[in-house]
Enzyme design. Structure first.
Site, PDB file in Angstrom:
ATOM      1  N   GLN A  88       2.355   2.190  -3.405  1.00 26.10           N
ATOM      2  CA  GLN A  88       1.412   2.808  -4.327  1.00 26.10           C
ATOM      3  C   GLN A  88       0.955   4.178  -3.843  1.00 26.10           C
ATOM      4  OE1 GLN A  88       0.821   1.742  -7.225  1.00 26.10           O
ATOM      5  NE2 GLN A  88      -0.732   3.240  -7.832  1.00 26.10           N
ATOM      6  N   GLU A  89       0.780   4.324  -2.540  1.00 30.01           N
ATOM      7  CA  GLU A  89       0.220   5.568  -2.007  1.00 30.01           C
ATOM      8  C   GLU A  89       1.213   6.724  -2.018  1.00 30.01           C
ATOM      9  OE1 GLU A  89      -2.719   6.422  -1.173  1.00 30.01           O
ATOM     10  OE2 GLU A  89      -3.858   4.580  -0.928  1.00 30.01           O
ATOM     11  N   SER A  90       2.428   6.490  -1.556  1.00 26.01           N
ATOM     12  CA  SER A  90       3.368   7.609  -1.346  1.00 26.01           C
ATOM     13  C   SER A  90       4.750   7.366  -1.925  1.00 26.01           C
ATOM     14  CB  SER A  90       3.511   7.881   0.152  1.00 26.01           C
ATOM     15  OG  SER A  90       4.156   6.775   0.796  1.00 26.01           O
ATOM     16  N   ILE A 137       0.833  -1.204   0.000  1.00 25.08           N
ATOM     17  CA  ILE A 137       0.000   0.000   0.000  1.00 25.08           C
ATOM     18  C   ILE A 137       0.869   1.256   0.000  1.00 25.08           C
ATOM     19  CG2 ILE A 137      -1.621   1.328   1.408  1.00 25.08           C
ATOM     20  CD1 ILE A 137      -2.945  -1.344   2.150  1.00 25.08           C
ATOM     21  N   TYR A 155      -5.732   0.816  -9.134  1.00 23.66           N
ATOM     22  CA  TYR A 155      -5.172   0.719  -7.790  1.00 23.66           C
ATOM     23  C   TYR A 155      -5.142  -0.726  -7.314  1.00 23.66           C
ATOM     24  CZ  TYR A 155      -4.470   1.938  -2.841  1.00 23.66           C
ATOM     25  OH  TYR A 155      -3.983   2.045  -1.560  1.00 23.66           O
TER      26      TYR A 155
END
Length: 623
Positions: free
Chosen positions: A454-456, A451, A567
């Site tokens: 992908q997020e940051s 996660i 996503y």
């Protein structure tokens, strides 16, 4: 370099009649399966390319001009010596009509020579892999062989994009500024119509708007494909098929999305042989990204299985497996029983590297920051250095990032520079967190890493336009809800959410809470959808797509929100690769390869009541 060792025990497609499934794609893809929101572009660039808003982020389009579109007899399977492609056959429609295969007029396109990033192999390995697949296909053998190059460059080489965006279509039409503005306006309105659930209104505009004469045929088919996607997501499958198949027949060479959308529509209509050829066309287009090509190849394999043509199934699985860092490439590789060829080596920090860093003013300052314990400031400073013309500096920074555990910097460099012997530094592409949790992990490390990547991209200071904070992009309202502390709602307290340990603690607690909600029920696809789009959207989509519960991959591809489709694919790919890096089994990948949902099986952290453990499951070999 690592090589693929092929086993035969998992390749049961000829006897079991079952094939692996896949799913989704892209903010652009981005991604293999959909139309994601298009980021804003600078006015000048947009005026020069008004059709940019129509690009499917995970799809490929190109600078190659639209030459005359030549129709030829059929859409083939991969062009392999000794292998005869299927012949177009009449299709029987629901109303009893019989027509020739809608792809019959599509141009025959051989499998394009992929860039090394597609499979993580250098050109020599890529050629060897292609030759071996060809030999197997012609002879029926099952040995996959790779040959390492005898020599290799001494320093890092520029790595092609992991997205595989090889080409972007641009029209050769010369437009006056007013005409470009008219086209831009039409693109925006059509996109808004489709997004608001009004594809019919968009279609009417495409036939009557004053800007239509300023479009070339390929551009018009790009817009028509977007509208077809809108019909498909609205459940109007026949309309979607007719529009997308028409666009694929005219412009499939330049618009792989057209074959993709038409293929999904044909699949849902039960026209599996038609779907297979449409997916094949999409996969074979040189305008396809690695994510699009792997998705289309995998779905071609699925379709041929449903069409009772098992001789085509393994051919297309092998084609999908050329892209082992993509969602469908991972599933195809697992289905074939191949080993993964990831490179977990890191460049050693040498005395020569240290001298290069000490001689550079910015790196010298960053080294001082690291000595003082300010790793985040050091990493931010180093990330701003332009290494595009200095591969020696890039190699030194990559080695330094690996030694000092600077994941954001290492990931950025590894995306731009490949291993000297070809492929990637996967250890830098999929870095490990340097921060420790006070009470350890309560959910799998691989899931948390997936996660965050992908997020940051491992930047603890990341802040989104919507206000999401830190490594796991936690919203302040979510942090208050999870922690029971209203202080996070205050703007002054948002900075505390960018503290790595605080962000990780709240983020993994939120994952835990989502895992055990009714509509997630410890299933990973559902969890990732809920994390991205919210539990409410997950509940709504499961209700609206209830007839797809037996086909998890079709469910993912049918999610109305392009960002969420992409996503899911990205996070799940990250998750499986991190499991492999951590030398952990991947039961959820095994399940997806067998057509099942991706049930969460915890390995790290505390086992929750009602969840299976590894000992509860019969696992395939962990490789």
């Amino acid at each position: 370099m690592h090589t693929r060792k092929k086993t035969t025990k998992r390749l049961k497609v000829l006897s079991l009649g079952v094939v692996v499934i896949t799913a989704c794609l892209l903010n652009a893809a981005v991604y293999a399966a959909g139309i994601a929101p298009i980021p804003a572009r600078k006015p000048a660039a947009f005026r020069a390319d008004p059709l940019a808003l129509l690009r499917f982020p995970a799809l490929n389009q190109t600078d190659e001009p639209a030459a005359a579109l030549m129709a030829s007899p059929a859409i083939p399977a991969p062009v392999i010596p000794g292998h005869k492609p299927p012949v177009p056959q009449a299709l029987t429609h629901a109303d009893g009509r019989e027509t020739m295969d809608a792809t019959a007029s599509l141009q025959t396109i051989p499998i394009p020579a992929r860039k090394p990033e597609a499979s993580g192999l250098n050109p020599t390995l890529q050629m060897a892999a292609t030759q071996d697949i060809t030999a197997e296909s012609a002879s029926g053998g099952d040995n996959f062989r790779l040959t390492l190059p005898e020599t290799a460059p001494a320093t890092l080489t520029a790595a092609p994009s992991l997205e595989g965006l090889n080409k972007i279509y641009k029209s050769k039409l010369k437009r006056a500024p007013s005409q470009r503005d008219s086209v831009a306006r039409l693109v925006n309105i059509v996109k808004q119509d489709v997004s608001s659930g009004s594809p019919t209104r968009a279609l009417k505009r495409l036939s009557s708007d004053k800007a239509v004469p300023y479009l070339d045929p390929v551009e018009k088919d790009q817009m028509q494909t977007l509208i077809a996607r809108g019909y498909l997501l609205a459940g109007k499958v026949v309309q979607a098929y007719e529009l997308a198949a028409e666009s694929a027949a005219r412009s499939g060479k330049y618009i792989p999305q057209a074959g993709w959308v038409a293929g999904l529509a044909a699949w849902r209509m039960g026209n599996y042989e038609d779907a297979a050829r449409l997916f094949a066309n999409s996969a074979n287009s040189s305008y396809s990204s690695s994510w699009q090509a792997s998705a289309s190849s995998y779905w071609a394999s699925r379709s041929y299985m449903r069409a009772r043509k098992p001789q085509e199934v393994s051919l297309w699985l092998k084609q999908a497996a050329q892209y082992p860092r993509t969602f469908y490439g991972l599933i195809a590789t697992r289905s074939l029983g191949w080993d993964y060829d990831f490179n977990w080596d890191t460049p050693a920090l040498t005395a020569a590297h240290k001298k290069i860093l000490e001689d550079h003013s910015i790196t010298r300052e960053a080294l001082t920051l690291v000595k003082n314990g300010d790793y985040t400031a050091a990493e931010n400073a180093l990330a701003k250095i332009d290494t595009s013309k200095d591969p020696a500096l890039a190699e030194a920074l990559l080695a330094y990032a690996a030694q000092k555990n600077l994941p954001a910097l290492g990931m950025k460099l590894a995306q731009a520079y490949g291993h000297p012997k070809g492929g990637y530094y996967d250890s830098a592409l999929y870095p490990l967190l340097p921060w420790k949790l006070k009470d350890g992990y309560t959910v799998d490390r691989a899931l948390v890493h997936a996660i965050i990547r992908q997020e940051s991209k491992f930047n603890p200071g990341a802040v989104s336009r919507s206000g999401a904070q830190g490594l796991m992009q936690v919203m302040p309202s979510t942090a208050s809800y999870i922690s029971g502390k209203s202080q996070f709602k205050n703007k002054e307290s948002h900075a505390s959410l960018r503290h790595p340990q605080t962000n990780l603690e709240i983020g993994q607690r939120y994952i835990e809470k989502l895992l055990y909600q009714d509509h997630v029920d410890a299933e990973l696809f559902s969890l990732v959808v809920a994390y991205n789009a919210g539990p409410g959207n997950l509940k709504k989509w499961k209700r609206e797509l209830a007839d797809m519960q037996s086909d998890p991959l079709l469910f993912i591809e049918s999610i109305p929100m392009g960002e969420t489709r992409a996503y899911v694919e990205r996070v799940m790919s990250n998750y499986w690769i991190y499991r492999l890096r951590m030398n952990q089994p991947v039961p959820s990948l095994d399940a997806v390869a067998e057509g099942e949902w991706a049930q969460y099986v915890p390995i790290d952290g505390i086992k929750q009541a009602g969840l299976p453990s590894l000992s509860d499951l019969r696992l395939a070999d962990a490789r």
